[in-house]
Every structure is written in C-alpha cells, then in structure tokens.
Design a protein around this motif. Structure first.
Motif, PDB file in Angstrom:
ATOM      1  N   LEU A  15       0.820  -1.208   0.000  1.00 33.28           N
ATOM      2  CA  LEU A  15       0.000   0.000   0.000  1.00 33.28           C
ATOM      3  C   LEU A  15       0.857   1.261   0.000  1.00 33.28           C
ATOM      4  O   LEU A  15       0.539   2.242  -0.680  1.00 33.28           O
ATOM      5  CB  LEU A  15      -0.938   0.004   1.213  1.00 33.28           C
ATOM      6  N   LEU A  16       1.936   1.247   0.754  1.00 31.51           N
ATOM      7  CA  LEU A  16       2.799   2.427   0.832  1.00 31.51           C
ATOM      8  C   LEU A  16       3.667   2.584  -0.414  1.00 31.51           C
ATOM      9  O   LEU A  16       4.139   3.689  -0.701  1.00 31.51           O
ATOM     10  CB  LEU A  16       3.654   2.379   2.092  1.00 31.51           C
ATOM     11  N   LEU A  17       3.846   1.510  -1.173  1.00 31.39           N
ATOM     12  CA  LEU A  17       4.579   1.614  -2.437  1.00 31.39           C
ATOM     13  C   LEU A  17       3.885   2.607  -3.367  1.00 31.39           C
ATOM     14  O   LEU A  17       4.546   3.401  -4.051  1.00 31.39           O
ATOM     15  CB  LEU A  17       4.703   0.242  -3.111  1.00 31.39           C
ATOM     16  N   ALA A  18       2.561   2.604  -3.370  1.00 33.51           N
ATOM     17  CA  ALA A  18       1.820   3.548  -4.208  1.00 33.51           C
ATOM     18  C   ALA A  18       2.114   4.985  -3.791  1.00 33.51           C
ATOM     19  O   ALA A  18       2.267   5.870  -4.641  1.00 33.51           O
ATOM     20  CB  ALA A  18       0.322   3.262  -4.141  1.00 33.51           C
ATOM     21  N   LEU A  19       2.203   5.239  -2.486  1.00 33.10           N
ATOM     22  CA  LEU A  19       2.527   6.585  -2.009  1.00 33.10           C
ATOM     23  C   LEU A  19       3.973   6.959  -2.348  1.00 33.10           C
ATOM     24  O   LEU A  19       4.257   8.107  -2.689  1.00 33.10           O
ATOM     25  CB  LEU A  19       2.293   6.693  -0.501  1.00 33.10           C
ATOM     26  N   PHE A  20       4.877   6.001  -2.265  1.00 25.79           N
ATOM     27  CA  PHE A  20       6.274   6.273  -2.619  1.00 25.79           C
ATOM     28  C   PHE A  20       6.388   6.640  -4.096  1.00 25.79           C
ATOM     29  O   PHE A  20       7.027   7.628  -4.454  1.00 25.79           O
ATOM     30  CB  PHE A  20       7.164   5.065  -2.289  1.00 25.79           C
TER      31      PHE A  20
ATOM     32  N   VAL B 205      -1.758   4.288  -8.205  1.00 34.41           N
ATOM     33  CA  VAL B 205      -2.688   3.197  -7.883  1.00 34.41           C
ATOM     34  C   VAL B 205      -3.189   2.559  -9.173  1.00 34.41           C
ATOM     35  O   VAL B 205      -3.256   1.327  -9.287  1.00 34.41           O
ATOM     36  CB  VAL B 205      -3.862   3.697  -7.003  1.00 34.41           C
ATOM     37  N   GLY B 206      -3.529   3.374 -10.162  1.00 31.39           N
ATOM     38  CA  GLY B 206      -3.967   2.835 -11.458  1.00 31.39           C
ATOM     39  C   GLY B 206      -2.897   1.974 -12.108  1.00 31.39           C
ATOM     40  O   GLY B 206      -3.181   0.897 -12.638  1.00 31.39           O
ATOM     41  N   LEU B 207      -1.644   2.420 -12.042  1.00 32.42           N
ATOM     42  CA  LEU B 207      -0.538   1.637 -12.612  1.00 32.42           C
ATOM     43  C   LEU B 207      -0.326   0.330 -11.844  1.00 32.42           C
ATOM     44  O   LEU B 207      -0.080  -0.722 -12.459  1.00 32.42           O
ATOM     45  CB  LEU B 207       0.747   2.460 -12.613  1.00 32.42           C
ATOM     46  N   LEU B 208      -0.439   0.388 -10.525  1.00 31.41           N
ATOM     47  CA  LEU B 208      -0.276  -0.840  -9.732  1.00 31.41           C
ATOM     48  C   LEU B 208      -1.443  -1.807  -9.953  1.00 31.41           C
ATOM     49  O   LEU B 208      -1.253  -3.025  -9.893  1.00 31.41           O
ATOM     50  CB  LEU B 208      -0.094  -0.510  -8.256  1.00 31.41           C
TER      51      LEU B 208
END
Length: 183
Positions: free
Chosen positions: A18-23, A70-73
């Motif tokens: 979840l935090l990968l998206a914020l990074f 988030v869309g890319l993930l």
C-alpha cells in the motif's frame, strides 16, 4: 486460525504494498512540481499557521499522482495475477477514489503537526530532534491509517501493525528520496 506472527507478516506485506503507491506518487510528484502547470500552486497555504513549506501544490499534486500510481499498480496486479486473498489488492478499489482520498489525507494530516510546531517556534524541516523527526513521519501515516480503518474498512489488526510499521517505512522512503535527490 492464523497465528500472530503470520498475521503481522501478512499485515507488513500489505503495508509495504500500500505504501509503495505513495512512494511512487512522491517520486512522480517531485517531477510534477517542476512543470509550469504547478507553478501557480507553489505558494504557502498559510504562513503564520503552517509555515512557508506547506504549499498548495502538495495538496493537489499528491492526490493526483497517487491516483495514477494506484492505477498503474492495478495494471501490474492484473498482469502478474495478484492474489487478492490474503493480500490487499488495489484492484479491489476504484483507483480514482482511493488514490485521491489517500493522497489528500496523507498531506492534510501533516497540517496539525505543522501548526503546533510553528506555535513552538520549531523551524520547518528541523531534523535535529529525533522526537520531532519521528512525529513528522507519524502524522501523515496515522492520518492515512485512520482513513483506511474508518472509510475503507481495513481490518483493525492491519491498523495496529501500521501504527508501528508505517512511520518506519515512511522514514525509509524519505531517506531513499533524499539519496535520489527527490526531496
């Protein structure tokens, strides 16, 4: 019944994901800030309350870049066949709603801390005191944890694990962004 170590490991993996998206959003954001489009937003929200470093561009850019990340993930999850159980999947969410809300709350949650620090005459970005450094990395993550629990209904055990793990992960991400020259 899952054991506590298994649950903590599963929660930690979910938090990293979840935090990968914020990074990723934070990396995108640093490039976006250099564009003429965001120049009008490069002004303080309210200097007396929050200092000169809390700018409108962050309240706008992080939600946008987080929605994109988030869309890319979500695309990555579909491409690799991401298991939705027991792991949290971005594909379970509307990428626009989730991305905008989490990105906005992440930055909005910094403002009370900045307000208190300005009242205590602590300079912006002061990392000389380990307690303030830690609090600086707790405000955004705790705001996000509350959003995850109250709005997105993430399990309470994930939130509990997150109270310890997310500030540590955010400190690590901040140090990586510094080393890359992105902060």
């Amino acid at each position: 019944m899952e054991t506590y170590p298994t649950l903590i490991l599963q929660d930690s993996l979910n938090l990293v994901w979840l935090l990968l998206a914020l990074f990723i959003a934070g990396v995108f954001e640093s490039f976006l800030w250099k564009t003429p489009l965001f120049e009008p937003l490069n002004r303080p929200i309210q200097i007396d309350w929050f200092g000169k470093n809390k700018r409108w561009r962050g309240l706008v850019s992080l939600p946008l870049t987080h929605a994109v990340s988030v869309g890319l993930l979500q695309l990555l999850e579909r491409a690799i066949g991401w298991p939705s159980d027991p792991l949290i999947s971005f594909s379970d969410f509307n990428w626009i709603e989730y991305g905008l809300l989490v990105g906005f709350i992440f930055n909005l949650a910094e403002l009370p801390n900045s307000f208190v620090k300005r009242r205590l005459n602590i300079p912006p970005g002061d990392e000389s005191n380990w307690l303030f450094y830690l609090v600086d990395h707790m405000d955004s993550t705790y705001g996000t944890l509350l959003l995850w629990w109250l709005y997105f209904r993430f399990p309470f055990h994930l939130i509990l694990t997150g109270t310890i793990a997310t500030p540590l992960l955010f400190i690590l991400a901040t140090e990586i962004r510094k080393k890359l020259g992105l902060k």
